[in-house]
Design a protein around this motif. Sequence first.
Motif, PDB file in Angstrom:
ATOM      1  N   LEU A 207     -24.491 -57.864  44.195  1.00  8.16           N
ATOM      2  CA  LEU A 207     -25.433 -56.787  43.881  1.00  8.16           C
ATOM      3  C   LEU A 207     -26.180 -56.350  45.137  1.00  8.16           C
ATOM      4  N   THR A 208     -26.655 -57.308  45.900  1.00  4.02           N
ATOM      5  CA  THR A 208     -27.380 -56.988  47.134  1.00  4.02           C
ATOM      6  C   THR A 208     -26.499 -56.211  48.093  1.00  4.02           C
ATOM      7  N   ALA A 209     -25.259 -56.658  48.235  1.00  3.78           N
ATOM      8  CA  ALA A 209     -24.322 -55.969  49.133  1.00  3.78           C
ATOM      9  C   ALA A 209     -24.019 -54.561  48.635  1.00  3.78           C
ATOM     10  N   LEU A 210     -23.821 -54.427  47.326  1.00  4.21           N
ATOM     11  CA  LEU A 210     -23.507 -53.114  46.759  1.00  4.21           C
ATOM     12  C   LEU A 210     -24.651 -52.130  46.967  1.00  4.21           C
ATOM     13  N   LEU A 211     -25.867 -52.567  46.682  1.00  3.88           N
ATOM     14  CA  LEU A 211     -27.011 -51.674  46.852  1.00  3.88           C
ATOM     15  C   LEU A 211     -27.177 -51.262  48.311  1.00  3.88           C
ATOM     16  N   GLY A 212     -26.918 -52.192  49.215  1.00  2.00           N
ATOM     17  CA  GLY A 212     -26.990 -51.850  50.630  1.00  2.00           C
ATOM     18  C   GLY A 212     -25.951 -50.813  51.011  1.00  2.00           C
ATOM     19  N   GLU A 213     -24.749 -50.958  50.490  1.00  2.00           N
ATOM     20  CA  GLU A 213     -23.669 -50.016  50.800  1.00  2.00           C
ATOM     21  C   GLU A 213     -23.933 -48.642  50.181  1.00  2.00           C
ATOM     22  N   MET A 214     -24.537 -48.620  48.985  1.00  2.00           N
ATOM     23  CA  MET A 214     -24.748 -47.349  48.287  1.00  2.00           C
ATOM     24  C   MET A 214     -25.923 -46.563  48.838  1.00  2.00           C
ATOM     25  N   ALA A 215     -26.757 -47.201  49.653  1.00  3.68           N
ATOM     26  CA  ALA A 215     -27.937 -46.526  50.174  1.00  3.68           C
ATOM     27  C   ALA A 215     -27.576 -45.255  50.935  1.00  3.68           C
ATOM     28  N   ALA A 216     -26.481 -45.302  51.670  1.00  2.00           N
ATOM     29  CA  ALA A 216     -26.067 -44.140  52.452  1.00  2.00           C
ATOM     30  C   ALA A 216     -25.574 -42.992  51.575  1.00  2.00           C
ATOM     31  N   ASP A 217     -25.242 -43.295  50.313  1.00  2.00           N
ATOM     32  CA  ASP A 217     -24.737 -42.275  49.396  1.00  2.00           C
ATOM     33  C   ASP A 217     -25.826 -41.733  48.475  1.00  2.00           C
ATOM     34  N   GLY A 218     -27.050 -42.155  48.701  1.00  2.00           N
ATOM     35  CA  GLY A 218     -28.145 -41.710  47.854  1.00  2.00           C
ATOM     36  C   GLY A 218     -28.788 -42.835  47.080  1.00  2.00           C
ATOM     37  N   GLY A 219     -28.155 -44.006  47.100  1.00  2.00           N
ATOM     38  CA  GLY A 219     -28.724 -45.177  46.458  1.00  2.00           C
ATOM     39  C   GLY A 219     -28.894 -45.031  44.959  1.00  2.00           C
ATOM     40  N   VAL A 220     -29.864 -45.766  44.436  1.00  2.00           N
ATOM     41  CA  VAL A 220     -30.165 -45.761  43.003  1.00  2.00           C
ATOM     42  C   VAL A 220     -31.589 -45.264  42.823  1.00  2.00           C
ATOM     43  N   GLY A 221     -31.735 -44.075  42.282  1.00  2.00           N
ATOM     44  CA  GLY A 221     -33.049 -43.507  42.054  1.00  2.00           C
ATOM     45  C   GLY A 221     -33.669 -44.005  40.759  1.00  2.00           C
ATOM     46  N   VAL A 222     -34.987 -43.871  40.661  1.00  2.00           N
ATOM     47  CA  VAL A 222     -35.708 -44.345  39.478  1.00  2.00           C
ATOM     48  C   VAL A 222     -35.238 -43.615  38.230  1.00  2.00           C
TER      49      VAL A 222
END
Length: 258
Positions: A207-222
Amino acid sequence: MHTGQLLGSGRTADVYALDGSWVLRRYRDSTDATPELAVMSYLSAFGFPVPRIGPPARGARATDLVLQRLTGPTMAEALSAGTLRAAEGGALLAGLLRELHAVPARLSPDPEEHILHLDLHPENVILTEGGPVVIDWSNTAEGPPGLDRAMSALILAQASLAPPSPASPPSPTSPPSPASAASAAPPASPASPAATGTPAAAVRALLTALLGEMAADGGVGVADLTLARTRRAADPRLTETETAVLDEAVALVRSHVP
């Protein structure tokens, strides 16, 4: 129509062998597989890695899909075996989401909407010799890519908080032994990668790795995470344990988001 060996059963569907190249996935209720078939055909035309769709079987029902039979472990099995590291897994999942969201919507005229999987996690990725293949498109829809990212993150967060007990049956989204011979395991559970033996700590690392990788694509917004939580809470296939940890899982995802 004639079906071969039963390869796996989930909460909503069964998978049967047809021959060495094809499997039949059949919903046990009246679910029409036609929309799923249309999305997979569309994605295949764009080169996205989905199972090949076979010729309609004689006497097939609307609930049936004939799909390529794949060989290889699920991503969850590879993580459990230690042949795939969390960092590699996070990059792989984020890359698949990125590739999927680069495909234009099939139906929506809104350029901000794309095809979403909405259940992309390690048990729905088969690692074949030719590369990863994404299975189980039963939840697919069109919408903002951020929702898809939020759903994947939330599913992993729940899995890290509510791993099944040793007495629990394997997840119905995970192909039966031997490993992943069937390309499309029965769509059913919201799935826990821990169901194949992946330790909760390993799922948390993924999960930590995935969230780090997705940050460049816009990440996970509230807003996307809130919508993902609503969708998960409304899913009747969630177990009591998965439902109980839902808010904690949301908090876990948010704790990783700047």
